[in-house]
Design a protein around this motif. Structure first.
Motif, PDB file in Angstrom:
ATOM      1  N   THR A 198      11.520  12.327  -5.624  1.00  0.00           N
ATOM      2  CA  THR A 198      10.499  13.349  -5.830  1.00  0.00           C
ATOM      3  C   THR A 198      10.687  14.482  -4.821  1.00  0.00           C
ATOM      4  O   THR A 198      11.423  14.338  -3.837  1.00  0.00           O
ATOM      5  N   TRP A 228      13.455  24.251 -11.667  1.00  0.00           N
ATOM      6  CA  TRP A 228      12.049  24.113 -12.054  1.00  0.00           C
ATOM      7  C   TRP A 228      11.185  25.091 -11.256  1.00  0.00           C
ATOM      8  O   TRP A 228      10.329  25.784 -11.803  1.00  0.00           O
ATOM      9  N   GLY A 238       4.327  19.010 -12.327  1.00  0.00           N
ATOM     10  CA  GLY A 238       5.159  18.447 -13.393  1.00  0.00           C
ATOM     11  C   GLY A 238       5.349  16.947 -13.281  1.00  0.00           C
ATOM     12  O   GLY A 238       5.336  16.370 -12.196  1.00  0.00           O
ATOM     13  N   THR A 240       7.860  13.808 -15.157  1.00  0.00           N
ATOM     14  CA  THR A 240       8.939  13.478 -16.079  1.00  0.00           C
ATOM     15  C   THR A 240       8.985  11.985 -16.402  1.00  0.00           C
ATOM     16  O   THR A 240       9.732  11.575 -17.283  1.00  0.00           O
ATOM     17  N   ARG A 249       7.769  13.506 -10.866  1.00  0.00           N
ATOM     18  CA  ARG A 249       8.857  14.377 -11.326  1.00  0.00           C
ATOM     19  C   ARG A 249      10.120  13.949 -10.589  1.00  0.00           C
ATOM     20  O   ARG A 249      10.315  14.258  -9.428  1.00  0.00           O
ATOM     21  N   HIS A 252      15.557  16.262 -12.610  1.00  0.00           N
ATOM     22  CA  HIS A 252      15.652  17.608 -12.062  1.00  0.00           C
ATOM     23  C   HIS A 252      16.827  18.381 -12.640  1.00  0.00           C
ATOM     24  O   HIS A 252      17.740  17.814 -13.254  1.00  0.00           O
TER      25      HIS A 252
END
Length: 286
Positions: A198, A228, A238, A240, A249, A252
């Motif tokens: 992260t 991003w 965000g 994912t 998230r 990347h």
């Protein structure tokens, strides 16, 4: 130019079904695609070659597959070897030819009592509308910083010093094998994948540069940027992947600064059901 990254979890969706068609549909009409957790000849996913099956559904794209794990899955039928490889790794698909491809195994240390596997980074040289670039798909280790930090350091050095390492071949060959010009080794690079870290991690700091108390994120001018963030999102914005431990998230796109400056928009498809991860999209403008 639309780029997508998707950890497809060997095509196993949130409903437990293995569905290659669903994965392909969720990728839309992306021009450059980085996939992770693609497997071949494993019983759980139907003993198929997922790389060739995905490529067959996207016949307009060039592609390459780079396994981290490669083991025997052969059969003997009527005294004849049916050669099959059980593989697990990353894939690149591109609207433009892959001028050269290199699969790089990442550093690995044997661990006691933990599920652990070889990871890899597959890198291709592609002549895109933005010019020649290197495009890479990676899947870093899931264990923790102790296993990931050496991999991040390796990948960063590899990508930022690509021209110094040189192209796959070069020189005055005259034996007929190298009957095409040597591929370029451009400086601009896009690295996409499942990084398993992260933005508040030591790995993120190592990849991009650490934060300064008074100046925020300090980037190396010849380093990488988070696409991003370049698209206007905050680092901590965000999601994912959603799992029992929370939402993060960790998928990347990092790019050379000159390419990151061309990111017009970036988004996560939160509706996709084909994997435990969500596909992430980045649109680069000329």
């Amino acid at each position: 130019m639309l780029c997508a990254t998707y950890n497809i979890q060997y095509c196993k969706g949130k409903d437990g079904r293995y569905d290659i068609d669903r994965i392909v549909a969720e990728l839309g009409d992306a021009d450059l695609i980085a996939l992770q957790e693609v497997e071949t000849h494993v019983a759980r996913s139907g003993d198929v070659n997922q790389a060739t099956e995905i490529a067959a559904r996207l016949p307009h794209l060039f592609w390459a597959f780079g396994p981290g794990i490669d083991a025997d899955a052969s059969e003997m039928v009527d005294g004849r070897v049916i050669n099959k490889r059980r593989q697990f790794g990353n894939m690149i698909l591109s609207r433009w030819p892959l001028l050269s491809v290199t699969n790089h195994p990442l550093p690995k240390t044997a661990l006691a009592g933990l599920v652990h596997s070889r990871r890899a980074l597959i890198e291709a040289v592609i002549d895109t509308p933005l010019g020649p670039i290197r495009f890479a798909s990676v899947h870093f280790d899931h264990i923790g910083p102790s296993t990931r930090l050496p991999q991040v350091a390796f990948a960063r050095e590899l990508l930022l010093n690509g021209p110094r390492h040189g192209a796959s071949w070069g020189g005055p060959f005259d034996d007929g094998w190298f009957d095409r010009p040597a591929p370029p080794m451009p400086e601009p690079v896009i690295l996409m994948g499942d990084f398993n870290f992260t933005p508040d991690s030591a790995e993120y700091d190592l990849m991009l540069g650490a934060k300064s108390q008074h100046h925020g994120r300090v980037h190396d001018a010849h380093g990488l940027a988070d696409a991003w963030v370049a698209a206007g999102h905050a680092e901590d914005e965000g999601v994912t992947i959603v799992h029992a431990g929370g939402a993060e998230r960790i998928d990347h796109c990092f790019a050379s600064h000159e390419l990151a400056a061309r990111v017009g928009e970036a988004w996560v498809d939160m509706v996709a059901q084909g994997s435990d991860h969500q596909p992430v999209f980045f649109r680069f403008t000329a």
